[in-house]
Design a protein around this motif. Structure first.
Motif, mmCIF file in Angstrom:
data_model
loop_
_atom_site.group_PDB
_atom_site.id
_atom_site.type_symbol
_atom_site.label_atom_id
_atom_site.label_comp_id
_atom_site.label_asym_id
_atom_site.label_seq_id
_atom_site.Cartn_x
_atom_site.Cartn_y
_atom_site.Cartn_z
ATOM 1 N N MET A 1 0.851 -1.204 0.000
ATOM 2 C CA MET A 1 0.000 0.000 0.000
ATOM 3 C C MET A 1 0.883 1.248 0.000
ATOM 4 N N TYR A 2 0.787 2.015 -1.059
ATOM 5 C CA TYR A 2 1.556 3.250 -1.139
ATOM 6 C C TYR A 2 0.759 4.381 -0.508
ATOM 7 N N ILE A 3 1.368 5.046 0.465
ATOM 8 C CA ILE A 3 0.710 6.164 1.145
ATOM 9 C C ILE A 3 1.214 7.469 0.540
ATOM 10 N N PRO A 4 0.317 8.277 -0.047
ATOM 11 C CA PRO A 4 0.765 9.516 -0.700
ATOM 12 C C PRO A 4 1.391 10.484 0.288
ATOM 13 N N THR A 5 2.318 11.283 -0.204
ATOM 14 C CA THR A 5 3.069 12.222 0.616
ATOM 15 C C THR A 5 2.715 13.663 0.272
ATOM 16 N N LEU A 6 3.236 14.588 1.042
ATOM 17 C CA LEU A 6 3.051 16.009 0.748
ATOM 18 C C LEU A 6 3.590 16.328 -0.645
ATOM 19 N N ALA A 7 4.732 15.731 -1.000
ATOM 20 C CA ALA A 7 5.303 15.968 -2.325
ATOM 21 C C ALA A 7 4.335 15.536 -3.424
ATOM 22 N N ASP A 8 3.639 14.411 -3.217
ATOM 23 C CA ASP A 8 2.643 13.946 -4.192
ATOM 24 C C ASP A 8 1.524 14.970 -4.355
ATOM 25 N N MET A 9 1.066 15.547 -3.247
ATOM 26 C CA MET A 9 0.016 16.550 -3.303
ATOM 27 C C MET A 9 0.477 17.793 -4.057
ATOM 28 N N LEU A 10 1.700 18.237 -3.800
ATOM 29 C CA LEU A 10 2.220 19.439 -4.458
ATOM 30 C C LEU A 10 2.383 19.213 -5.963
ATOM 31 N N VAL A 11 2.862 18.022 -6.343
ATOM 32 C CA VAL A 11 2.981 17.688 -7.770
ATOM 33 C C VAL A 11 1.592 17.639 -8.401
ATOM 34 N N ALA A 12 0.640 17.052 -7.675
ATOM 35 C CA ALA A 12 -0.730 16.960 -8.177
ATOM 36 C C ALA A 12 -1.319 18.340 -8.449
ATOM 37 N N HIS A 13 -1.076 19.279 -7.543
ATOM 38 C CA HIS A 13 -1.652 20.615 -7.689
ATOM 39 C C HIS A 13 -1.141 21.293 -8.959
ATOM 40 N N GLU A 14 0.134 21.151 -9.238
ATOM 41 C CA GLU A 14 0.673 21.732 -10.466
ATOM 42 C C GLU A 14 0.112 21.024 -11.705
ATOM 43 N N ARG A 15 -0.026 19.704 -11.610
ATOM 44 C CA ARG A 15 -0.504 18.920 -12.753
ATOM 45 C C ARG A 15 -1.945 19.282 -13.129
ATOM 46 N N ILE A 16 -2.777 19.511 -12.133
ATOM 47 C CA ILE A 16 -4.213 19.664 -12.417
ATOM 48 C C ILE A 16 -4.670 21.115 -12.573
ATOM 49 N N LYS A 17 -3.791 22.065 -12.310
ATOM 50 C CA LYS A 17 -4.208 23.470 -12.363
ATOM 51 C C LYS A 17 -4.912 23.865 -13.659
ATOM 52 N N PRO A 18 -4.485 23.351 -14.824
ATOM 53 C CA PRO A 18 -5.188 23.735 -16.057
ATOM 54 C C PRO A 18 -6.606 23.171 -16.166
ATOM 55 N N TYR A 19 -6.958 22.210 -15.294
ATOM 56 C CA TYR A 19 -8.218 21.482 -15.463
ATOM 57 C C TYR A 19 -9.209 21.700 -14.321
ATOM 58 N N ILE A 20 -8.835 22.493 -13.315
ATOM 59 C CA ILE A 20 -9.725 22.726 -12.182
ATOM 60 C C ILE A 20 -9.890 24.224 -11.926
ATOM 61 N N HIS A 21 -10.914 24.544 -11.123
ATOM 62 C CA HIS A 21 -11.076 25.894 -10.612
ATOM 63 C C HIS A 21 -10.408 26.006 -9.237
ATOM 64 N N ARG A 22 -9.854 27.174 -8.951
ATOM 65 C CA ARG A 22 -9.501 27.507 -7.568
ATOM 66 C C ARG A 22 -10.791 28.061 -6.977
ATOM 67 N N THR A 23 -11.526 27.212 -6.296
ATOM 68 C CA THR A 23 -12.887 27.566 -5.883
ATOM 69 C C THR A 23 -12.889 28.622 -4.775
ATOM 70 N N PRO A 24 -13.952 29.451 -4.734
ATOM 71 C CA PRO A 24 -14.011 30.525 -3.740
ATOM 72 C C PRO A 24 -14.357 30.014 -2.347
ATOM 73 N N VAL A 25 -14.075 30.851 -1.358
ATOM 74 C CA VAL A 25 -14.500 30.616 0.024
ATOM 75 C C VAL A 25 -15.550 31.678 0.360
ATOM 76 N N LEU A 26 -16.723 31.231 0.778
ATOM 77 C CA LEU A 26 -17.818 32.139 1.113
ATOM 78 C C LEU A 26 -18.128 32.087 2.602
ATOM 79 N N THR A 27 -18.713 33.155 3.108
ATOM 80 C CA THR A 27 -19.102 33.225 4.522
ATOM 81 C C THR A 27 -20.549 33.713 4.633
ATOM 82 N N SER A 28 -21.147 33.492 5.790
ATOM 83 C CA SER A 28 -22.498 33.961 6.068
ATOM 84 C C SER A 28 -22.567 34.441 7.506
ATOM 85 N N GLU A 29 -22.797 35.721 7.709
ATOM 86 C CA GLU A 29 -22.919 36.245 9.067
ATOM 87 C C GLU A 29 -24.087 35.595 9.797
#
Length: 323
Positions: A1-29
């Motif tokens: 069982m391969y357990i993903p690392t922080l490095a895997d997450m960082l590589v993933a973020h660069e790889r998928i940036k062209p295909y995803i949205h950086r989604t907004p954060v909303l609040t409600s008082e």
């Protein structure tokens, strides 16, 4: 069982940036006052293909070698992962087959087909979906991209909380829904490395509370076919997601079906955003456990917005709707 690392997450973020949205954060008082906490809603309902799973699916698909990609991809899914895998496969121009329970919302079946995926229906149980899926892989030779028990998928899901940390300072906790545990595992992967003081909570329907019972028992307890309006949270934990849940989650909280529907209505009314029942479970558990979150700055992951508009939860007879 391969357990993903922080490095895997960082590589993933660069790889998928062209295909995803950086989604907004909303609040409600209004919701902050109601809960006694400061809530920051990470709106993955506004993600590509309408759900956070576009992150993990895109990482898996675009991480394939050309030889692997040529055979296409396949998965089993109650909806959102199948939709998102179809979306990612379409962007790469490769085939995608999705095994789905025949009870899955029509909107989610239509979405898979809309992105070019092929739907193969099965009975609404884990046993059936895995058996039918085995037949599909035997026929097609496609690369299996598991909805959550896959290191590539978990690394991709971890990019959501990385963005949240960049968008919101001083978080005390993050809460997300839990079914199979892909989003929670990605959250654990990122936060345990980048913000280890942030508590991680998982939210689950009372009628599909196998993750909560597993957490208390110290080992995986799997229900085969639970019934809940939160259709995205019916699947059990697996070995890889259990690793993250058992090592990094602070607690798993549950909410009733009625609580989930009321939380969903509250977000629709006050925040004016479309989200599905599974996405309402975190707010439902916060409202039920106000003392836990009082005074805290809490990141809340709204995981998806793929809801059947022809039969909203509050229109169902059991919730006093259409007769």
């Amino acid at each position: 069982m391969y357990i993903p690392t922080l490095a895997d997450m960082l590589v993933a973020h660069e790889r998928i940036k062209p295909y995803i949205h950086r989604t907004p954060v909303l609040t409600s008082e209004f919701i902050n006052t109601l809960t006694g906490a400061e809530l920051f809603f990470k709106c993955e309902n506004l993600q590509k293909a309408g759900a956070f799973k576009a992150r993990g699916a895109s990482n898996a698909v675009f991480g394939l070698t050309d030889a692997q990609a040529k055979r296409g991809v396949a998965t089993h899914s109650s909806g959102n992962h199948g939709t998102c895998l179809s979306y990612a496969a379409g962007r790469r121009g490769i085939p995608c087959t999705v095994v789905m329970p025949h009870t899955a919302p029509q909107a989610k079946k239509d979405a898979v087909r809309g992105y070019g995926g092929v739907v193969v229906e099965c009975e609404p149980s884990t046993t059936s979906r895995e058996a039918v899926f085995a037949e599909v892989v035997a026929k097609t030779g496609a690369e299996f991209v598991h909805p959550y028990n896959d290191h590539r998928v978990i690394a991709g899901q971890g990019t959501c909380s990385r963005e949240m940390l960049e968008q919101v300072a001083g978080l005390d906790a993050v809460i997300a829904p839990i079914g199979g545990g892909g989003m929670i595992s990605g959250t654990c992967l990122t936060l345990s490395n980048l913000a280890p003081s942030v508590k991680i909570y998982a939210a689950e329907p009372e009628q599909a509370d196998d993750a909560c019972r597993s957490f208390k028992a110290g080992h995986i307890i799997a229900d085969d076919a639970p019934e809940t309006i939160a259709d995205g949270l019916k699947v059990p934990l697996k070995d890889l997601t259990w690793h993250f849940v058992s090592n990094h989650v602070t607690d798993i909280l549950t909410a009733s079906e009625a609580d989930i529907v009321e939380a969903m209505k509250l977000i629709w009314k006050r925040m004016k955003i479309v989200m599905e029942p599974s996405s309402a479970v975190p707010l439902a558990t916060i409202l039920k456990n106000k003392k836990i979150f009082a005074g805290m700055r809490v990141g809340v992951v709204i995981t998806g917005g793929n809801v059947d508009l022809d039969l909203l939860p509050w229109q169902r007879p059991e919730f006093g709707g259409l007769k």
